[in-house]
Design a protein around this motif. Structure first.
Motif, PDB file in Angstrom:
ATOM      1  N   UNK A   1       0.818  -1.211   0.000  1.00  0.00           N
ATOM      2  CA  UNK A   1       0.000   0.000   0.000  1.00  0.00           C
ATOM      3  C   UNK A   1       0.852   1.263   0.000  1.00  0.00           C
ATOM      4  N   UNK A   2       1.931   1.261   0.767  1.00  0.00           N
ATOM      5  CA  UNK A   2       2.756   2.471   0.901  1.00  0.00           C
ATOM      6  C   UNK A   2       3.476   2.837  -0.397  1.00  0.00           C
ATOM      7  N   UNK A   3       3.532   1.924  -1.355  1.00  0.00           N
ATOM      8  CA  UNK A   3       4.216   2.184  -2.619  1.00  0.00           C
ATOM      9  C   UNK A   3       3.294   2.772  -3.684  1.00  0.00           C
ATOM     10  N   UNK A   4       2.044   2.996  -3.319  1.00  0.00           N
ATOM     11  CA  UNK A   4       1.066   3.400  -4.325  1.00  0.00           C
ATOM     12  C   UNK A   4       0.322   4.671  -3.932  1.00  0.00           C
ATOM     13  N   UNK A   5      -0.149   5.343  -4.948  1.00  0.00           N
ATOM     14  CA  UNK A   5      -1.125   6.411  -4.787  1.00  0.00           C
ATOM     15  C   UNK A   5      -2.490   5.845  -5.161  1.00  0.00           C
ATOM     16  N   UNK A   6      -3.499   6.291  -4.446  1.00  0.00           N
ATOM     17  CA  UNK A   6      -4.868   5.855  -4.722  1.00  0.00           C
ATOM     18  C   UNK A   6      -5.665   7.024  -5.257  1.00  0.00           C
ATOM     19  N   UNK A   7      -6.278   6.795  -6.385  1.00  0.00           N
ATOM     20  CA  UNK A   7      -7.091   7.842  -6.995  1.00  0.00           C
ATOM     21  C   UNK A   7      -8.563   7.469  -7.010  1.00  0.00           C
TER      22      UNK A   7
ATOM     23  N   UNK B   1     -14.590   9.250 -18.296  1.00  0.00           N
ATOM     24  CA  UNK B   1     -14.112   9.062 -16.936  1.00  0.00           C
ATOM     25  C   UNK B   1     -13.358  10.311 -16.486  1.00  0.00           C
ATOM     26  N   UNK B   2     -13.594  10.726 -15.258  1.00  0.00           N
ATOM     27  CA  UNK B   2     -13.046  11.984 -14.742  1.00  0.00           C
ATOM     28  C   UNK B   2     -12.290  11.744 -13.438  1.00  0.00           C
ATOM     29  N   UNK B   3     -11.107  12.308 -13.347  1.00  0.00           N
ATOM     30  CA  UNK B   3     -10.361  12.221 -12.105  1.00  0.00           C
ATOM     31  C   UNK B   3     -10.975  13.127 -11.059  1.00  0.00           C
ATOM     32  N   UNK B   4     -11.193  12.616  -9.863  1.00  0.00           N
ATOM     33  CA  UNK B   4     -11.805  13.373  -8.778  1.00  0.00           C
ATOM     34  C   UNK B   4     -10.762  13.799  -7.751  1.00  0.00           C
ATOM     35  N   UNK B   5      -9.970  12.845  -7.307  1.00  0.00           N
ATOM     36  CA  UNK B   5      -8.984  13.137  -6.265  1.00  0.00           C
ATOM     37  C   UNK B   5      -7.972  12.005  -6.206  1.00  0.00           C
ATOM     38  N   UNK B   6      -6.836  12.289  -5.577  1.00  0.00           N
ATOM     39  CA  UNK B   6      -5.787  11.287  -5.473  1.00  0.00           C
ATOM     40  C   UNK B   6      -4.974  11.578  -4.217  1.00  0.00           C
ATOM     41  N   UNK B   7      -4.477  10.515  -3.595  1.00  0.00           N
ATOM     42  CA  UNK B   7      -3.597  10.673  -2.442  1.00  0.00           C
ATOM     43  C   UNK B   7      -2.445   9.691  -2.569  1.00  0.00           C
ATOM     44  N   UNK B   8      -1.261  10.193  -2.272  1.00  0.00           N
ATOM     45  CA  UNK B   8      -0.078   9.335  -2.294  1.00  0.00           C
ATOM     46  C   UNK B   8       0.121   8.748  -0.907  1.00  0.00           C
ATOM     47  N   UNK B   9       0.098   7.441  -0.804  1.00  0.00           N
ATOM     48  CA  UNK B   9       0.250   6.790   0.489  1.00  0.00           C
ATOM     49  C   UNK B   9       1.648   6.987   1.068  1.00  0.00           C
TER      50      UNK B   9
ATOM     51  N   UNK C   1      -5.813   5.836   5.624  1.00  0.00           N
ATOM     52  CA  UNK C   1      -5.455   5.148   6.864  1.00  0.00           C
ATOM     53  C   UNK C   1      -4.523   4.005   6.464  1.00  0.00           C
ATOM     54  N   UNK C   2      -3.235   4.251   6.531  1.00  0.00           N
ATOM     55  CA  UNK C   2      -2.267   3.263   6.061  1.00  0.00           C
ATOM     56  C   UNK C   2      -2.295   1.981   6.897  1.00  0.00           C
ATOM     57  N   UNK C   3      -2.677   2.099   8.158  1.00  0.00           N
ATOM     58  CA  UNK C   3      -2.754   0.907   9.009  1.00  0.00           C
ATOM     59  C   UNK C   3      -3.856  -0.040   8.536  1.00  0.00           C
ATOM     60  N   UNK C   4      -4.874   0.529   7.902  1.00  0.00           N
ATOM     61  CA  UNK C   4      -5.996  -0.278   7.406  1.00  0.00           C
ATOM     62  C   UNK C   4      -5.955  -0.466   5.893  1.00  0.00           C
ATOM     63  N   UNK C   5      -4.915   0.078   5.244  1.00  0.00           N
ATOM     64  CA  UNK C   5      -4.839   0.021   3.772  1.00  0.00           C
ATOM     65  C   UNK C   5      -6.130   0.515   3.124  1.00  0.00           C
ATOM     66  N   UNK C   6      -6.626   1.610   3.629  1.00  0.00           N
ATOM     67  CA  UNK C   6      -7.909   2.134   3.171  1.00  0.00           C
ATOM     68  C   UNK C   6      -7.801   3.632   2.902  1.00  0.00           C
ATOM     69  N   UNK C   7      -8.413   4.043   1.825  1.00  0.00           N
ATOM     70  CA  UNK C   7      -8.505   5.459   1.460  1.00  0.00           C
ATOM     71  C   UNK C   7      -9.974   5.856   1.506  1.00  0.00           C
ATOM     72  N   UNK C   8     -10.210   7.056   1.999  1.00  0.00           N
ATOM     73  CA  UNK C   8     -11.564   7.572   2.132  1.00  0.00           C
ATOM     74  C   UNK C   8     -11.741   8.813   1.264  1.00  0.00           C
ATOM     75  N   UNK C   9     -12.945   9.009   0.802  1.00  0.00           N
ATOM     76  CA  UNK C   9     -13.307  10.234   0.101  1.00  0.00           C
ATOM     77  C   UNK C   9     -14.555  10.784   0.770  1.00  0.00           C
ATOM     78  N   UNK C  10     -14.358  11.830   1.557  1.00  0.00           N
ATOM     79  CA  UNK C  10     -15.477  12.498   2.209  1.00  0.00           C
ATOM     80  C   UNK C  10     -16.043  13.521   1.242  1.00  0.00           C
ATOM     81  N   UNK C  11     -17.307  13.356   0.915  1.00  0.00           N
ATOM     82  CA  UNK C  11     -17.947  14.220  -0.067  1.00  0.00           C
ATOM     83  C   UNK C  11     -19.053  15.017   0.616  1.00  0.00           C
TER      84      UNK C  11
END
Length: 128
Positions: free
Chosen positions: A29-35, A45-53, A73-83
Motif C-alpha cells: 500500500x505504501x508504494x502506491x497512490x490511490x485515486x 471518466x473523470x479524475x476526482x482526487x488522489x492521495x499518495x500513500x 489510513x495506512x494501518x488499514x490500507x484504506x482510502x476515504x473520500x469524504x464528499x
C-alpha cells in the motif's frame, strides 16, 4: 491477488454528504497512490482526487475542491473520500484505482490509463 473494494455510495439529496471507502489488498500500500475517478452515463471518466500513500500528497479536481476531502489510513490500507455539499452533477459511478507513487510524481494524476489496478465502482446519486 490485488483487490480494491470501493464502498459507501448511495442516494443522497443535494447538499448532503457521503463517505466513500476504498479497501486495498494484495500489494504494498505504501508504494502506491490511490485515486478516485467517476463516470456518469455518456460522459468520459473523470479524475476526482488522489492521495499518495507514501507522503500524503493530495490532489483534487477543480470541480470538487473545497467540498471533497481525501484521506488515507495506512494501518488499514484504506482510502476515504469524504464528499460534502453534494450536487446533482456529482452523480456517477465512483471508482478507486492504484498507481505507483513514483509514476504519479511524473505524470498527471488524472490520467486514468496510467493506473495499474481498479476497483469495481460504487454508485453515487444526488437528487435535486
Amino acid at each position: 491477488e490485488v483487490q480494491l473494494q470501493a464502498s459507501g455510495g448511495g442516494l443522497v439529496q443535494a447538499g448532503g454528504s457521503l463517505r466513500l471507502s476504498c479497501a486495498a489488498s494484495g500489494f504494498t500500500f505504501d508504494d502506491y497512490a490511490i485515486g478516485w475517478f467517476r463516470q456518469a452515463p455518456g460522459k468520459e471518466r473523470e479524475g476526482v482526487s488522489c492521495i499518495s500513500s507514501s507522503d500524503g500528497s493530495t490532489y483534487y479536481a477543480d470541480s470538487v475542491k473545497g467540498r471533497f476531502t481525501i484521506s488515507s489510513d495506512n494501518a488499514k490500507n484504506t482510502v476515504y473520500l469524504q464528499m460534502n455539499s453534494l450536487k446533482p452533477e456529482d452523480t456517477a459511478v465512483y471508482y478507486c484505482a492504484a498507481v505507483s507513487f513514483r509514476k504519479v510524481m511524473v505524470v498527471p494524476w488524472k490520467e486514468w490509463y496510467e493506473y495499474d489496478y481498479w476497483g469495481q465502482g460504487t454508485q453515487v446519486t444526488v437528487s435535486s
